[in-house]
Write an enzyme that holds these catalytic residues in place. Structure first.
Site, mmCIF file in Angstrom:
data_model
loop_
_atom_site.group_PDB
_atom_site.id
_atom_site.type_symbol
_atom_site.label_atom_id
_atom_site.label_comp_id
_atom_site.label_asym_id
_atom_site.label_seq_id
_atom_site.Cartn_x
_atom_site.Cartn_y
_atom_site.Cartn_z
ATOM 1 N N MET A 413 39.098 25.450 44.575
ATOM 2 C CA MET A 413 39.688 25.432 45.908
ATOM 3 C C MET A 413 39.254 24.161 46.631
ATOM 4 O O MET A 413 38.061 23.832 46.658
ATOM 5 C CB MET A 413 39.291 26.671 46.712
ATOM 6 C CG MET A 413 39.959 27.930 46.223
ATOM 7 S SD MET A 413 40.022 29.300 47.422
ATOM 8 C CE MET A 413 38.315 29.531 47.847
ATOM 9 N N GLU A 414 40.234 23.458 47.190
ATOM 10 C CA GLU A 414 40.009 22.259 47.992
ATOM 11 C C GLU A 414 40.049 22.676 49.457
ATOM 12 O O GLU A 414 41.107 22.986 50.005
ATOM 13 C CB GLU A 414 41.091 21.219 47.700
ATOM 14 C CG GLU A 414 41.112 20.720 46.266
ATOM 15 C CD GLU A 414 40.063 19.654 46.021
ATOM 16 O OE1 GLU A 414 39.419 19.223 46.997
ATOM 17 O OE2 GLU A 414 39.894 19.241 44.854
#
Length: 574
Positions: A413-414
């Protein structure tokens, strides 16, 4: 633990003053700040342009604006992009802020924790916090030294250990560094890229949520009773300490501290810095797309696959925690019952990416991988897909490594938007509250699904479990409701699964479904199971239940027969 920044800070600050003055004199319109800014590169062919820029060693942000790419850079980077024929504008300048005074620790006794840049803990303090949690919750947590940083392998006093914490309701045999655990495992890794402050902070908050919520939060209690949760909040401690040396704004050090491979800039710049990009150094498909052979580039892949001690430590942790569940071919699928999930946190893009990263060809377990990621994105709204589908291709990454080598579900996840006041690698500390609100339920979902993510993620997400919050009189009944939503998917990305009809619900009392609990059927609140989202209802008797707190679990099922993860609640009988 003590901070080791004095001499280094003096050196870096002196070098910084000269470097900044020279840059300001020649290019006054360049992105400001010690870390430099973010440049927007206009293009109508983002995948092709990304591949070209990666091959040339540019530091691409894990984000896009439409089809335009974002590149971390200073005036020199902007000029270089212009010479390559690209139209470049300044998207964001690096913020500056007065550096708070760190208090540190005295004789091992915690004073106020050492912080920098408005509230972030230092690398030392994040690790110390794990020891504090384990000491405060000996029935729930233990720490493990899982490896050494590059500086430590060189015998330097500034070297670090890589430290993990394992959280579970401890039973004999739990939290051992062996793949034979009786409980499924969820692994969370933060700050493989040192400058990404949100990754470490959210990892730390997840630790606190679990440690402080056991016994009072039904979902946390259910998770820790059944699952081992491993967290490495600082995957790149040497690099993180370099980040902390920025006197007015954190240095944008992405890589580790290996300074033996080239004559790179000190202090680090956005286009030139010592070290190896650890997220390009893992052995699965090492050295391919998305990597650089220039030791000073941000995406430098290292001298060989798995060359860095941090990469070795994290690789060994993964392969120690998880048995091999997948065949040797890229097309071999892991069994649907494969337990385990690994999530890495990076920043920034508001994206959730899954294997494979080096190609747009789907992974053999794509259905489960994609469904799990889209389920998490239901909570945070992140764009979801493979890196090559929504961003750019990459090799040598953590999630591809674990899925490729072990067949265990993994994703990245960014965290953080690509515009607005909370964008960037080093957002104001106040931004973390919003990031945590969005990502806490997403992380909890994936941790719960770690029992069998390829199966459970296909079933509906069960939310809004409602039981009485006041004491129920023994011998009476109470109403239990829950919503089963098979359309609980994020709306942005590639390959969003198709929602199915929710056609059943069931509940369990005191014994969870994975422990052989007795399932009791629920009915559709509106009288018919005919929608992708249904409210399930049951009248629960208390006859036979002892006085005190009892735990409930609710699951719902789709028309293909897939049960989703169980959601828990407490009820008190008196």
């Amino acid at each position: 633990m003590t901070l080791r920044s004095g001499a280094v800070t003096a050196l870096l600050t002196a070098t910084l003053i000269a470097s900044t003055a020279a840059t300001a004199a020649s290019t006054p319109a360049a992105p400001r700040g010690e870390g430099a800014g973010v440049l927007r590169v206009s293009t109508s062919t983002p995948l092709t342009t990304a591949a070209r820029l990666q091959a040339a060693g540019f530091d691409l942000v894990e984000s896009r604006i439409g089809t335009d790419l974002l590149v971390v850079g200073d005036a020199a980077v902007r000029s270089r992009l212009g010479r390559m024929g690209y139209r470049v504008t300044v998207q964001q300048t690096a913020p500056t802020t007065e550096r708070p005074v760190s208090t540190g620790r005295t004789n091992g006794i915690a004073a106020a924790a050492a912080t920098f840049y408005g509230g972030y803990l230092t690398a030392d303090e994040y690790v110390q916090h794990l020891s504090d949690v384990a000491a405060a919750h000996p029935d729930l947590a233990v720490t493990r030294d899982v490896g050494d940083s590059w500086r430590k392998t060189q015998g330097l006093a500034t070297g670090n250990d890589l430290v993990a914490i394992c959280l579970t309701k401890l039973q004999p045999g739990d939290c051992q560094l062996t793949p034979t655990s009786t409980k499924p495992r969820f692994l969370l890794i933060g700050a493989v890229h040192a400058r990404e402050l949100s990754a470490t902070e959210l990892s730390n908050r997840f630790v606190d949520l679990l440690a402080n919520g056991y016994g009072t939060d039904a979902e946390v209690t259910s998770l820790l009773d059944s699952t081992e949760v491993w967290v490495v909040p600082v995957g790149n401690p040497d690099g993180r300490e370099i980040v902390e040396q920025g006197t007015t704004s954190p240095y944008l050090q992405r890589k580790n501290a290996n300074n033996s491979l080239g004559a790179c800039a000190v202090p680090p710049t956005s286009s030139n810095q010592h070290g190896v990009d650890l997220n390009r150094n893992f052995t699965w498909k090492w050295g391919g797309t998305g990597t650089s052979t220039n030791p000073c580039d941000q995406t430098f892949r290292g001298s060989s696959a798995g060359s860095e001690p941090e990469t070795v430590a994290l690789s060994q942790l993964m392969t120690t925690l998880y048995p091999d569940q997948r065949g040797p071919l890229a097309t071999d699928a892991a069994p649907l019952t494969t337990p385990g999930y690994m999530l890495t946190l990076h920043s920034y893009a508001n994206m959730h990416v899954i294997p494979w990263g080096d190609t747009t060809t789907k992974a053999p377990n794509d259905a489960g991988l994609r469904s799990a990621a889209f389920r998490a994105s239901y909570y945070n709204g992140y764009q979801t897909g493979q890196p090559g589908q929504i961003l750019y291709t990459v090799t040598g990454s953590t999630d591809d490594y674990l899925y490729g080598e072990r067949g265990v579900a993994a994703s990245t996840m960014e965290v953080g938007p690509n515009s607005g006041s909370c964008t960037g690698f080093t957002p104001a500390y106040s931004c973390q509250d919003g990031f945590w609100t969005a990502n806490k339920p997403a992380m909890m979902y994936l941790a719960k699904a770690a029992r069998a993510p390829y199966q459970l993620s296909l079933g509906p997400t069960t939310t809004s479990v409602t039981a009485p919050t006041t004491t129920v009189t023994a011998g009476t009944t109470f109403t239990l409701t829950a919503t089963g939503n098979d359309n609980a998917y994020g709306t942005s990305g590639v390959g969003k699964p198709t929602a199915q009809t929710v056609n059943a619900g069931r509940y369990f009392v005191d014994t969870a479904p994975w422990n052989g609990g007795t399932a009791v059927a629920m009915t559709a609140n509106d009288g018919s199971w005919n929608s992708t989202s249904e409210v399930a209802k049951a009248t629960v008797p208390t006859a036979g239940l002892t006085a005190g707190k009892h735990q409930l679990w609710v699951q719902t099922r789709d028309s293909s027969g897939n049960w989703g993860p169980a959601t828990s609640a407490f009820v008190t009988v008196g």
